[in-house]
Design an enzyme around this catalytic site. Structure first.
Site, mmCIF file in Angstrom:
data_model
loop_
_atom_site.group_PDB
_atom_site.id
_atom_site.type_symbol
_atom_site.label_atom_id
_atom_site.label_comp_id
_atom_site.label_asym_id
_atom_site.label_seq_id
_atom_site.Cartn_x
_atom_site.Cartn_y
_atom_site.Cartn_z
ATOM 1 N N ASP A 66 -47.454 30.097 -67.649
ATOM 2 C CA ASP A 66 -47.147 29.697 -66.334
ATOM 3 C C ASP A 66 -48.595 29.651 -65.621
ATOM 4 O O ASP A 66 -49.504 30.763 -66.119
ATOM 5 C CB ASP A 66 -46.013 29.606 -65.924
ATOM 6 C CG ASP A 66 -45.732 31.550 -65.936
ATOM 7 O OD1 ASP A 66 -46.608 32.690 -65.944
ATOM 8 O OD2 ASP A 66 -44.549 31.977 -65.428
ATOM 9 N N ASP A 135 -34.028 37.236 -61.072
ATOM 10 C CA ASP A 135 -32.551 36.353 -61.334
ATOM 11 C C ASP A 135 -32.643 35.555 -61.705
ATOM 12 O O ASP A 135 -32.319 34.637 -61.991
ATOM 13 C CB ASP A 135 -33.269 35.831 -59.664
ATOM 14 C CG ASP A 135 -34.823 34.848 -59.821
ATOM 15 O OD1 ASP A 135 -35.467 34.767 -61.056
ATOM 16 O OD2 ASP A 135 -35.315 33.654 -59.115
ATOM 17 N N HIS A 137 -34.664 34.340 -63.562
ATOM 18 C CA HIS A 137 -36.070 33.176 -64.527
ATOM 19 C C HIS A 137 -36.708 33.480 -65.616
ATOM 20 O O HIS A 137 -36.698 34.741 -65.965
ATOM 21 C CB HIS A 137 -36.985 32.628 -63.147
ATOM 22 C CG HIS A 137 -37.946 33.526 -62.794
ATOM 23 N ND1 HIS A 137 -38.325 34.663 -61.610
ATOM 24 C CD2 HIS A 137 -38.744 34.892 -64.121
ATOM 25 C CE1 HIS A 137 -39.095 34.955 -61.491
ATOM 26 N NE2 HIS A 137 -38.763 35.391 -62.867
ATOM 27 N N GLU A 142 -36.834 28.731 -62.679
ATOM 28 C CA GLU A 142 -36.042 29.433 -61.308
ATOM 29 C C GLU A 142 -34.817 28.908 -61.644
ATOM 30 O O GLU A 142 -34.258 27.985 -62.264
ATOM 31 C CB GLU A 142 -36.171 29.460 -59.787
ATOM 32 C CG GLU A 142 -37.890 29.669 -59.583
ATOM 33 C CD GLU A 142 -37.560 31.711 -59.956
ATOM 34 O OE1 GLU A 142 -37.193 31.764 -60.039
ATOM 35 O OE2 GLU A 142 -38.748 31.952 -58.613
HETATM 36 P P1 PGA Z 1 -42.427 41.337 -64.143
HETATM 37 O O1 PGA Z 1 -41.926 39.909 -64.170
HETATM 38 O O2 PGA Z 1 -42.669 41.983 -66.115
HETATM 39 O O3 PGA Z 1 -43.634 41.631 -63.387
HETATM 40 O O4 PGA Z 1 -41.176 42.446 -64.818
HETATM 41 C C1 PGA Z 1 -40.946 39.165 -64.798
HETATM 42 C C2 PGA Z 1 -40.804 37.700 -64.823
HETATM 43 O O5 PGA Z 1 -40.957 37.774 -63.277
HETATM 44 O O6 PGA Z 1 -40.691 36.731 -65.903
#
Ligand code: PGA
Length: 259
Positions: A66, A135, A137, A142
């Site tokens: 992304d 959440d 995702h 999302e």
């Molecule tokens: P993080 O993010 O590894 O910084 O916890 C994971 C994500 O948001 O997919």
């Protein structure tokens, strides 16, 4: 789906690095790379292996999951910059072999369609590294993302912008929009490797792995894939109902089987 509960984040990093090392040693390979805090240990481990015994990525292509919309590639928080700083700039990927979405593209639809074309032209992704948002995702898909979504523009939730504010001066500096591989795109990778560490991810991991397949938890899309390894530390595994079973299964796994 195989759920592997490991004692510490360092064990998660080493095990993920083992899977990637095994893949790149096979010959020309395509990796899907994630940014964020979770894969940092894996990247450090791979950099160390590159330095120690010349583990090489010169036959490997990589695709990012992304990108933020509106950040130029050179911005320190663009995922182009982040992956170079965290991993790809410290090993021997060939120039032009690390691909990302252009968050400054005037035509997001054309950009995302072209990206899908590049992944397909490379032969698809062999191993896709994934983190998980609090959440649920996956990538920046999302909650309520379609299980069959393709690479496209998405709007971040307030929680995700809050979670990512630590990388910016102020939460208002976190872009609202992103380009992300879709859940349908991610599900086409041949092996999905989800990493999660820390108590803050425990509910999301439990919902993804043991909850219903539901758009309210995008990471539950993993349940639809034939080859998924979920590597979690004890804290991220703490809300799993069947953790004893997962540990028993992994403990008795024949060594020849691999992940
Ligand atoms: P993080 O993010 O590894 O910084 O916890 C994971 C994500 O948001 O997919």
């Amino acid at each position: 789906m195989e759920i592997i509960i490991l004692a510490t984040p360092a064990d998660v990093a080493r095990t993920a690095a083992d899977v990637i090392e095994q893949q790149v040693r096979l010959g020309p390979s395509v990796l899907g790379l994630a940014t964020g805090s979770t894969p940092l240990g894996t990247y450090r481990e791979l950099i160390e292996r590159h330095r120690k015994y010349r583990l090489s990525f010169n036959q490997t292509q990589a695709f990012l999951l992304d990108e933020y919309v509106g950040l130029p590639t050179a911005h320190p928080q663009s995922y182009h910059s982040v992956i170079r700083a965290d991993f790809t700039g410290s090993v021997d990927f060939r120039p032009g072999s690390v691909h990302g979405l252009n968050g400054m593209a005037g035509d997001a639809e054309a950009e995302t369609a072209e990206y899908e074309g590049h992944i397909a032209a490379a032969g698809g992704i062999d191993v896709q590294l994934l983190g998980i948002g609090a959440d649920g995702h996956l990538g920046f898909n999302e909650p309520m993302s379609s299980m069959s979504s393709r690479t496209r523009i998405k709007t971040l939730t307030r929680q995700t912008r809050q979670d990512n504010a630590r990388f910016f001066t102020h939460v208002d500096d976190v872009p609202n929009h992103v380009l992300t591989q879709g859940l349908g795109t991610i599900r086409e990778a041949r092996h999905l490797l989800l990493l999660a560490t820390g108590r803050a991810k425990a509910e999301a991991v439990a919902a993804a792995v043991e909850g219903p397949v539901a758009a309210s938890c995008p990471a539950s899309a993993l349940q639809l894939h034939p080859h998924v390894s979920v590597l979690v530390d004890e804290a991220a595994a703490s809300q799993l109902a069947h953790r004893e079973y997962y540990s028993d299964t992994y403990g008795r796994k024949p060594a020849w089987q691999g992940l």
